[in-house]
Scaffold this motif. Structure first.
Motif, PDB file in Angstrom:
ATOM      1  N   CYS A 181      24.349  -8.760   8.155  1.00  0.00           N
ATOM      2  CA  CYS A 181      25.657  -8.279   7.672  1.00  0.00           C
ATOM      3  C   CYS A 181      25.498  -7.415   6.415  1.00  0.00           C
ATOM      4  O   CYS A 181      26.180  -6.404   6.261  1.00  0.00           O
ATOM      5  CB  CYS A 181      26.584  -9.452   7.407  1.00  0.00           C
ATOM      6  N   ALA A 182      24.599  -7.809   5.524  1.00  0.00           N
ATOM      7  CA  ALA A 182      24.362  -7.001   4.319  1.00  0.00           C
ATOM      8  C   ALA A 182      23.780  -5.642   4.689  1.00  0.00           C
ATOM      9  O   ALA A 182      24.179  -4.614   4.136  1.00  0.00           O
ATOM     10  CB  ALA A 182      23.422  -7.735   3.368  1.00  0.00           C
ATOM     11  N   ALA A 183      22.858  -5.614   5.635  1.00  0.00           N
ATOM     12  CA  ALA A 183      22.287  -4.345   6.096  1.00  0.00           C
ATOM     13  C   ALA A 183      23.362  -3.473   6.727  1.00  0.00           C
ATOM     14  O   ALA A 183      23.353  -2.246   6.576  1.00  0.00           O
ATOM     15  CB  ALA A 183      21.152  -4.603   7.080  1.00  0.00           C
ATOM     16  N   PRO A 205      26.584 -19.137  14.511  1.00  0.00           N
ATOM     17  CA  PRO A 205      26.275 -20.089  13.440  1.00  0.00           C
ATOM     18  C   PRO A 205      24.879 -20.702  13.548  1.00  0.00           C
ATOM     19  O   PRO A 205      24.362 -21.234  12.574  1.00  0.00           O
ATOM     20  CB  PRO A 205      27.361 -21.156  13.581  1.00  0.00           C
ATOM     21  N   GLN A 206      24.233 -20.612  14.687  1.00  0.00           N
ATOM     22  CA  GLN A 206      22.905 -21.197  14.843  1.00  0.00           C
ATOM     23  C   GLN A 206      21.786 -20.259  14.417  1.00  0.00           C
ATOM     24  O   GLN A 206      20.622 -20.630  14.452  1.00  0.00           O
ATOM     25  CB  GLN A 206      22.701 -21.636  16.294  1.00  0.00           C
ATOM     26  N   PRO A 212      25.813  -5.995  13.823  1.00  0.00           N
ATOM     27  CA  PRO A 212      25.979  -7.442  13.624  1.00  0.00           C
ATOM     28  C   PRO A 212      26.419  -8.179  14.892  1.00  0.00           C
ATOM     29  O   PRO A 212      25.985  -9.293  15.149  1.00  0.00           O
ATOM     30  CB  PRO A 212      27.063  -7.543  12.538  1.00  0.00           C
ATOM     31  N   PHE A 213      27.260  -7.520  15.691  1.00  0.00           N
ATOM     32  CA  PHE A 213      27.699  -8.152  16.937  1.00  0.00           C
ATOM     33  C   PHE A 213      26.575  -8.166  17.961  1.00  0.00           C
ATOM     34  O   PHE A 213      26.376  -9.157  18.662  1.00  0.00           O
ATOM     35  CB  PHE A 213      28.926  -7.425  17.492  1.00  0.00           C
ATOM     36  N   ALA A 214      25.856  -7.058  18.067  1.00  0.00           N
ATOM     37  CA  ALA A 214      24.768  -6.959  19.045  1.00  0.00           C
ATOM     38  C   ALA A 214      23.621  -7.907  18.721  1.00  0.00           C
ATOM     39  O   ALA A 214      22.972  -8.436  19.626  1.00  0.00           O
ATOM     40  CB  ALA A 214      24.260  -5.523  19.113  1.00  0.00           C
ATOM     41  N   LEU A 215      23.367  -8.133  17.441  1.00  0.00           N
ATOM     42  CA  LEU A 215      22.268  -9.005  17.037  1.00  0.00           C
ATOM     43  C   LEU A 215      22.708 -10.461  16.884  1.00  0.00           C
ATOM     44  O   LEU A 215      21.914 -11.304  16.473  1.00  0.00           O
ATOM     45  CB  LEU A 215      21.649  -8.495  15.739  1.00  0.00           C
ATOM     46  N   ALA A 234      19.499 -15.436   8.731  1.00  0.00           N
ATOM     47  CA  ALA A 234      19.312 -14.046   9.161  1.00  0.00           C
ATOM     48  C   ALA A 234      20.647 -13.328   9.330  1.00  0.00           C
ATOM     49  O   ALA A 234      20.721 -12.114   9.181  1.00  0.00           O
ATOM     50  CB  ALA A 234      18.517 -13.985  10.460  1.00  0.00           C
ATOM     51  N   SER A 235      21.697 -14.075   9.611  1.00  0.00           N
ATOM     52  CA  SER A 235      22.989 -13.429   9.823  1.00  0.00           C
ATOM     53  C   SER A 235      23.503 -12.767   8.543  1.00  0.00           C
ATOM     54  O   SER A 235      24.092 -11.695   8.592  1.00  0.00           O
ATOM     55  CB  SER A 235      24.009 -14.433  10.350  1.00  0.00           C
TER      56      SER A 235
END
Length: 168
Positions: free
Chosen positions: A116-118, A106-107, A98-101, A111-112
């Motif tokens: 996070c779910a993945a 917020p923009q 999640p950090f790398a992607l 997809a965020s």
């Protein structure tokens, strides 16, 4: 004394295993020291009534434990090591992804949430792979003297006498 009851291997605490792989019966190269832990199945009721945290505390307090040195051949030892490495890699990737992607940007929009779910499902998968892949024996009963466990291979079980005597 080590014997079998069907597909279950039964042994007394402190008794060493024969030096053959517990999975395939081949000559063992190394032993893996582990602690088997068991509690009475009725404790699972605590998960539903008071909750998971109370169950975990009570189960930890009342569980019976047995320290064992499980002999493994090179093939099964390397398979176990590989499964543990896969689990740790998957867990690390699930935490870092999640950090790398940029999932917390917020923009990025919707997809965020998907990233996070993945990541959460990746952590769950890592736990499952680690637990199932690293498991050698599954205890079905432990008391002050005797341990009963499933998971030994047919070749190992064939070396064990089919009956035993359990003193009262």
């Amino acid at each position: 004394m080590i014997y079998r009851e069907g597909q279950t291997v039964v042994f007394y605490k402190g008794v060493p295993f024969p030096y053959c792989c517990i999975k395939c019966g081949a000559p063992a190269n190394r032993t893996v020291r582990t602690t088997l832990q068991w509690h009475t199945p009725w404790l699972y009721v605590l998960i539903f009534f008071p909750g998971l945290l109370i169950y975990a505390i009570v189960a930890t307090m009342v569980s019976e434990r047995a320290q064992v040195a499980i002999p493994l051949c090179e093939l099964h030892r390397s398979r176990r090591t590989r499964m543990i490495a896969i689990a740790w890699t998957l867990a690390l990737a699930s935490i870092v992804a999640p950090f790398a992607l940029g999932a917390f940007d917020p923009q990025r929009g919707d997809a965020s949430g998907l990233i996070c779910a993945a990541s959460v499902f990746g952590l769950l998968a890592a736990c499952i792979v680690g637990i199932v892949g690293a498991r050698l024996l599954t205890p079905t009963f432990i008391d002050a003297r005797v341990v009963k466990a499933r998971g030994a291979g047919e070749a190992f079980l064939a070396r064990c006498p089919p009956t035993g005597w359990y003193p009262q």
